[in-house]
Design a protein around this motif. Structure first.
Motif, PDB file in Angstrom:
ATOM      1  N   VAL A   1     -37.623   7.827  11.583  1.00  0.00           N
ATOM      2  CA  VAL A   1     -36.262   8.039  12.086  1.00  0.00           C
ATOM      3  C   VAL A   1     -35.299   7.746  10.942  1.00  0.00           C
ATOM      4  CG1 VAL A   1     -34.546   7.340  13.791  1.00  0.00           C
ATOM      5  CG2 VAL A   1     -36.986   7.308  14.387  1.00  0.00           C
ATOM      6  N   MET A   2     -34.659   8.797  10.433  1.00  0.00           N
ATOM      7  CA  MET A   2     -33.739   8.624   9.315  1.00  0.00           C
ATOM      8  C   MET A   2     -32.404   8.097   9.811  1.00  0.00           C
ATOM      9  SD  MET A   2     -35.159   9.204   6.524  1.00  0.00           S
ATOM     10  CE  MET A   2     -36.616  10.027   5.849  1.00  0.00           C
ATOM     11  N   GLU A   3     -31.863   7.165   9.076  1.00  0.00           N
ATOM     12  CA  GLU A   3     -30.636   6.537   9.541  1.00  0.00           C
ATOM     13  C   GLU A   3     -29.436   6.804   8.638  1.00  0.00           C
ATOM     14  OE1 GLU A   3     -30.871   2.993  12.074  1.00  0.00           O
ATOM     15  OE2 GLU A   3     -30.002   2.000  10.315  1.00  0.00           O
ATOM     16  N   SER A   4     -29.646   6.741   7.332  1.00  0.00           N
ATOM     17  CA  SER A   4     -28.505   6.945   6.441  1.00  0.00           C
ATOM     18  C   SER A   4     -28.991   7.489   5.096  1.00  0.00           C
ATOM     19  CB  SER A   4     -27.756   5.628   6.212  1.00  0.00           C
ATOM     20  OG  SER A   4     -28.604   4.705   5.554  1.00  0.00           O
ATOM     21  N   GLY A   5     -28.034   7.910   4.301  1.00  0.00           N
ATOM     22  CA  GLY A   5     -28.379   8.419   2.981  1.00  0.00           C
ATOM     23  C   GLY A   5     -27.283   8.117   1.999  1.00  0.00           C
ATOM     24  N   GLU A   6     -27.676   7.925   0.744  1.00  0.00           N
ATOM     25  CA  GLU A   6     -26.685   7.709  -0.301  1.00  0.00           C
ATOM     26  C   GLU A   6     -27.209   8.361  -1.572  1.00  0.00           C
ATOM     27  OE1 GLU A   6     -25.829   3.572  -1.083  1.00  0.00           O
ATOM     28  OE2 GLU A   6     -24.519   4.162  -2.735  1.00  0.00           O
ATOM     29  N   ALA A   7     -26.406   9.247  -2.125  1.00  0.00           N
ATOM     30  CA  ALA A   7     -26.801   9.985  -3.331  1.00  0.00           C
ATOM     31  C   ALA A   7     -28.131  10.699  -3.105  1.00  0.00           C
ATOM     32  CB  ALA A   7     -26.822   9.070  -4.539  1.00  0.00           C
ATOM     33  N   ARG A   8     -29.210  10.285  -3.759  1.00  0.00           N
ATOM     34  CA  ARG A   8     -30.503  10.960  -3.581  1.00  0.00           C
ATOM     35  C   ARG A   8     -31.524  10.072  -2.886  1.00  0.00           C
ATOM     36  NH1 ARG A   8     -26.614  12.143  -6.919  1.00  0.00           N
ATOM     37  NH2 ARG A   8     -27.526  10.571  -8.263  1.00  0.00           N
ATOM     38  N   THR A   9     -31.023   9.094  -2.115  1.00  0.00           N
ATOM     39  CA  THR A   9     -31.935   8.185  -1.426  1.00  0.00           C
ATOM     40  C   THR A   9     -31.622   8.143   0.063  1.00  0.00           C
ATOM     41  OG1 THR A   9     -32.073   6.824  -3.416  1.00  0.00           O
ATOM     42  CG2 THR A   9     -32.811   5.814  -1.365  1.00  0.00           C
ATOM     43  N   ALA A  10     -32.653   8.350   0.880  1.00  0.00           N
ATOM     44  CA  ALA A  10     -32.504   8.255   2.332  1.00  0.00           C
ATOM     45  C   ALA A  10     -33.081   6.924   2.795  1.00  0.00           C
ATOM     46  CB  ALA A  10     -33.234   9.399   3.015  1.00  0.00           C
ATOM     47  N   THR A  11     -32.533   6.399   3.892  1.00  0.00           N
ATOM     48  CA  THR A  11     -33.027   5.137   4.441  1.00  0.00           C
ATOM     49  C   THR A  11     -33.366   5.336   5.912  1.00  0.00           C
ATOM     50  OG1 THR A  11     -31.572   3.936   2.926  1.00  0.00           O
ATOM     51  CG2 THR A  11     -32.471   2.687   4.775  1.00  0.00           C
ATOM     52  N   ASP A  12     -34.545   4.860   6.327  1.00  0.00           N
ATOM     53  CA  ASP A  12     -34.925   5.019   7.735  1.00  0.00           C
ATOM     54  C   ASP A  12     -34.498   3.797   8.557  1.00  0.00           C
ATOM     55  OD1 ASP A  12     -36.866   3.015   7.522  1.00  0.00           O
ATOM     56  OD2 ASP A  12     -38.543   4.418   7.361  1.00  0.00           O
ATOM     57  N   GLU A  13     -34.788   3.848   9.852  1.00  0.00           N
ATOM     58  CA  GLU A  13     -34.281   2.802  10.749  1.00  0.00           C
ATOM     59  C   GLU A  13     -34.873   1.422  10.461  1.00  0.00           C
ATOM     60  OE1 GLU A  13     -35.321   3.603  14.826  1.00  0.00           O
ATOM     61  OE2 GLU A  13     -37.455   3.740  14.368  1.00  0.00           O
ATOM     62  N   ASN A  14     -35.993   1.402   9.712  1.00  0.00           N
ATOM     63  CA  ASN A  14     -36.584   0.107   9.346  1.00  0.00           C
ATOM     64  C   ASN A  14     -36.120  -0.398   7.988  1.00  0.00           C
ATOM     65  OD1 ASN A  14     -38.162   0.170  11.740  1.00  0.00           O
ATOM     66  ND2 ASN A  14     -39.550   1.605  10.712  1.00  0.00           N
ATOM     67  N   GLY A  15     -35.224   0.376   7.363  1.00  0.00           N
ATOM     68  CA  GLY A  15     -34.711  -0.031   6.063  1.00  0.00           C
ATOM     69  C   GLY A  15     -35.549   0.443   4.886  1.00  0.00           C
ATOM     70  N   LYS A  16     -36.605   1.191   5.165  1.00  0.00           N
ATOM     71  CA  LYS A  16     -37.419   1.749   4.079  1.00  0.00           C
ATOM     72  C   LYS A  16     -36.656   2.884   3.403  1.00  0.00           C
ATOM     73  CE  LYS A  16     -41.783   4.153   3.314  1.00  0.00           C
ATOM     74  NZ  LYS A  16     -43.074   4.557   3.857  1.00  0.00           N
ATOM     75  N   THR A  17     -36.723   2.955   2.063  1.00  0.00           N
ATOM     76  CA  THR A  17     -35.970   3.988   1.353  1.00  0.00           C
ATOM     77  C   THR A  17     -36.896   5.077   0.813  1.00  0.00           C
ATOM     78  OG1 THR A  17     -36.089   2.777  -0.743  1.00  0.00           O
ATOM     79  CG2 THR A  17     -34.148   2.380   0.664  1.00  0.00           C
ATOM     80  N   TYR A  18     -36.331   6.259   0.641  1.00  0.00           N
ATOM     81  CA  TYR A  18     -37.076   7.441   0.182  1.00  0.00           C
ATOM     82  C   TYR A  18     -36.255   8.183  -0.866  1.00  0.00           C
ATOM     83  CZ  TYR A  18     -39.250   6.731   4.793  1.00  0.00           C
ATOM     84  OH  TYR A  18     -39.864   6.209   5.899  1.00  0.00           O
ATOM     85  N   ILE A  19     -36.884   8.537  -1.964  1.00  0.00           N
ATOM     86  CA  ILE A  19     -36.239   9.429  -2.936  1.00  0.00           C
ATOM     87  C   ILE A  19     -36.321  10.844  -2.375  1.00  0.00           C
ATOM     88  CG2 ILE A  19     -36.359  10.394  -5.263  1.00  0.00           C
ATOM     89  CD1 ILE A  19     -37.491   7.745  -6.173  1.00  0.00           C
ATOM     90  N   ASP A  20     -35.229  11.584  -2.504  1.00  0.00           N
ATOM     91  CA  ASP A  20     -35.126  12.861  -1.819  1.00  0.00           C
ATOM     92  C   ASP A  20     -35.428  14.051  -2.740  1.00  0.00           C
ATOM     93  OD1 ASP A  20     -34.624  14.843  -0.037  1.00  0.00           O
ATOM     94  OD2 ASP A  20     -32.443  14.586  -0.028  1.00  0.00           O
ATOM     95  N   PHE A  21     -36.583  14.665  -2.558  1.00  0.00           N
ATOM     96  CA  PHE A  21     -36.930  15.899  -3.271  1.00  0.00           C
ATOM     97  C   PHE A  21     -36.884  17.103  -2.319  1.00  0.00           C
ATOM     98  CE2 PHE A  21     -39.644  14.759  -7.289  1.00  0.00           C
ATOM     99  CZ  PHE A  21     -38.611  13.961  -7.765  1.00  0.00           C
ATOM    100  N   GLY A  22     -36.243  16.931  -1.165  1.00  0.00           N
ATOM    101  CA  GLY A  22     -36.208  18.031  -0.192  1.00  0.00           C
ATOM    102  C   GLY A  22     -34.802  18.458   0.203  1.00  0.00           C
ATOM    103  N   SER A  23     -33.855  17.581   0.013  1.00  0.00           N
ATOM    104  CA  SER A  23     -32.435  17.788   0.347  1.00  0.00           C
ATOM    105  C   SER A  23     -32.215  18.507   1.686  1.00  0.00           C
ATOM    106  CB  SER A  23     -31.673  18.482  -0.790  1.00  0.00           C
ATOM    107  OG  SER A  23     -32.168  19.756  -1.085  1.00  0.00           O
ATOM    108  N   GLY A  24     -32.910  18.031   2.710  1.00  0.00           N
ATOM    109  CA  GLY A  24     -32.692  18.628   4.031  1.00  0.00           C
ATOM    110  C   GLY A  24     -32.998  20.115   4.037  1.00  0.00           C
ATOM    111  N   ILE A  25     -34.110  20.490   3.417  1.00  0.00           N
ATOM    112  CA  ILE A  25     -34.492  21.890   3.135  1.00  0.00           C
ATOM    113  C   ILE A  25     -33.377  22.606   2.375  1.00  0.00           C
ATOM    114  CG2 ILE A  25     -35.681  23.937   3.986  1.00  0.00           C
ATOM    115  CD1 ILE A  25     -36.317  22.589   6.530  1.00  0.00           C
ATOM    116  N   GLY A  26     -33.051  22.033   1.236  1.00  0.00           N
ATOM    117  CA  GLY A  26     -32.129  22.721   0.322  1.00  0.00           C
ATOM    118  C   GLY A  26     -30.677  22.778   0.771  1.00  0.00           C
ATOM    119  N   THR A  27     -30.311  21.948   1.729  1.00  0.00           N
ATOM    120  CA  THR A  27     -28.929  22.029   2.220  1.00  0.00           C
ATOM    121  C   THR A  27     -27.996  21.011   1.558  1.00  0.00           C
ATOM    122  OG1 THR A  27     -29.387  20.500   4.034  1.00  0.00           O
ATOM    123  CG2 THR A  27     -29.690  22.856   4.474  1.00  0.00           C
ATOM    124  N   ASN A  28     -28.494  19.786   1.383  1.00  0.00           N
ATOM    125  CA  ASN A  28     -27.647  18.738   0.798  1.00  0.00           C
ATOM    126  C   ASN A  28     -27.606  18.924  -0.722  1.00  0.00           C
ATOM    127  OD1 ASN A  28     -27.500  17.696   3.397  1.00  0.00           O
ATOM    128  ND2 ASN A  28     -29.178  16.265   3.061  1.00  0.00           N
TER     129      ASN A  28
END
Ligand SMILES: *Cc1c(COP(=O)(O)O)cnc(C)c1O
Length: 395
Positions: A21-48
């Motif tokens: 469950v994604m909760e927030s994003g900043e620059a190229r990093t997404a954060t899920d509801e547990n606070g785990k972070t992800y580097i974004d190589f998908g940009s919301g299928i090329g949208t962001n």
């Protein structure tokens, strides 16, 4: 009830989702509801295209929300006019129509193509066939599904829209055969310069040249679906620029407004006045908030030197991957990258990357990267490090 339980209870089960469950994003990093972070190589299928919550984009969108959020297309708005003028100037097209998605942009292109021939050659000519390519993807509405040249999509929803004929990509003989078979009945050829969902496969220069050559001779419109490849994704504003061609119609959507819904159909002098008053429309099309977001995207992407950085970053990633012992091949253009593996399954790699904090996509049997265009080299290195680690893991 948890978020996922609510989904399962109340949202139609048409998607395969990961248990995140994604909760927030900043620059190229997404954060899920547990606070785990992800580097974004998908940009919301090329949208962001500018990453999460880019400051300039946020300011533009928020200021528009507070000014006027929607008016309907009974009235004019300055923000829509400015966006259209900038986009026409950047692409060399004459006029555009606004929808809200890639499928709608393509629906519009299909309508323009059919009415262009109807107006010019009359109803009895039945000049309404549209050639599309095998392995293409043009959307999920019934017309764009019908246009999509993949048998797996032609199921359940019969009857499909008639008048679409598929040609094998990069097969000039097949193109000529279908043009001969439907002689005088073809109004358009529609294609993606780089097939996205079909596996990140760039068309061959010769084939693209052949399409334009045939179409010009027979007054057949060329429609380039740049819903995924457009707006700088491949290192030029339009991918068609790298092929030295000027399609009569180009459609854009995904990255155009930085992660809010938009779709446009751009048309040249030849067909930009085909959709006369009352022949097409959209309630939300050209929504001021989306146009404001779009203006921020265009300003960034069209700034001096920006597109070169996209091409360079794409090349950098390509170089890092091409000699890896598990990598069988790398395809695509710019920051639209497909990776095939020798032994691993792309879907498994995708899931393992997620577990390790990297968001990636798949396309058919390939792993697919569509990172935000603003991604930094440091973030690229971090993301690739995660991928390398995943590739080394034993099953
Ligand atoms: C994503 C995509 C579409 C469909 O766009 P939607 O916004 O999902 O309707 C159409 N064509 C191409 C090439 C795409 O990549």
């Amino acid at each position: 009830m948890s978020t996922i339980e609510k989904f399962n209870e109340h949202i139609m089960p048409s998607y395969g989702r990961f248990d995140v469950v994604m909760e927030s994003g900043e620059a190229r990093t997404a954060t899920d509801e547990n606070g785990k972070t992800y580097i974004d190589f998908g940009s919301g299928i090329g949208t962001n295209s500018l990453g999460f919550c880019n400051e300039k984009w946020v300011d533009a969108v928020c200021s528009q929300v507070k000014t006027i959020q929607h008016t309907s297309n009974y009235y004019y708005t300055k923000v829509q006019a400015d966006f259209a003028a900038t986009l026409c100037e950047a692409t060399g097209y004459s006029k555009m129509f606004f929808g809200n998605s890639g499928a709608e942009a393509n629906e519009c292109a299909i309508k323009v193509a059919r009415k262009y021939s109807f107006d010019k050659y009359g109803k009895d000519a039945q000049r309404n066939v549209i050639i599309t390519l095998v392995n293409s993807f043009h959307g999920r509405t019934l017309a764009t599904l019908s246009a999509t040249g993949q048998e797996v999509f032609h199921n359940y929803f019969f009857p499909f829209v008639e008048g679409f004929v598929n040609v094998k990509a990069n097969d000039i003989a097949d193109l000529d055969e279908k043009l001969a078979q439907y002689k005088g009945r073809v109004c358009a050829v529609m294609f993606e310069i780089v097939q996205g969902e079909g596996g990140v496969i760039a068309l061959e220069q010769e084939f693209v040249k052949a399409i334009f050559d045939r179409c010009e001779k027979e007054d057949i419109l060329t429609i380039c679906d740049e819903v995924q490849t457009g707006v700088g994704r491949t290192g030029t504003f339009l991918a068609s620029e790298q092929y030295g061609v000027k399609p009569d119609i180009t459609t854009l959507a995904k990255g155009l407004a930085g992660g809010i819904p938009i779709g446009v159909c751009l048309a040249n002098e030849k067909c930009c006045d085909v959709l006369t008053k009352g022949t097409h429309g959209s309630t939300f099309g050209g929504n001021p908030i989306c146009c404001a977001g779009g203006n921020a995207v265009l300003e960034t992407v069209l700034a001096d030197g920006f597109l070169d950085t996209v091409a360079q970053k794409g090349y950098y990633i390509w170089q890092k991957l091409i000699d890896h012992p598990e990598v069988a091949g790398v395809s695509g253009l710019g920051l639209m990258i497909g990776i095939s593996f020798k032994t691993k399954k792309a879907a498994d790699v995708c899931k393992a990357c997620l577990d390790n904090g990297l968001l990636v996509l798949t396309a058919k049997e390939k792993l697919r990267f569509l990172p935000p265009l603003t991604i930094t080299y440091e973030e690229i290195d971090k993301g690739l490090e995660i991928l390398m680690k995943v590739l080394e893991e034993k099953e």
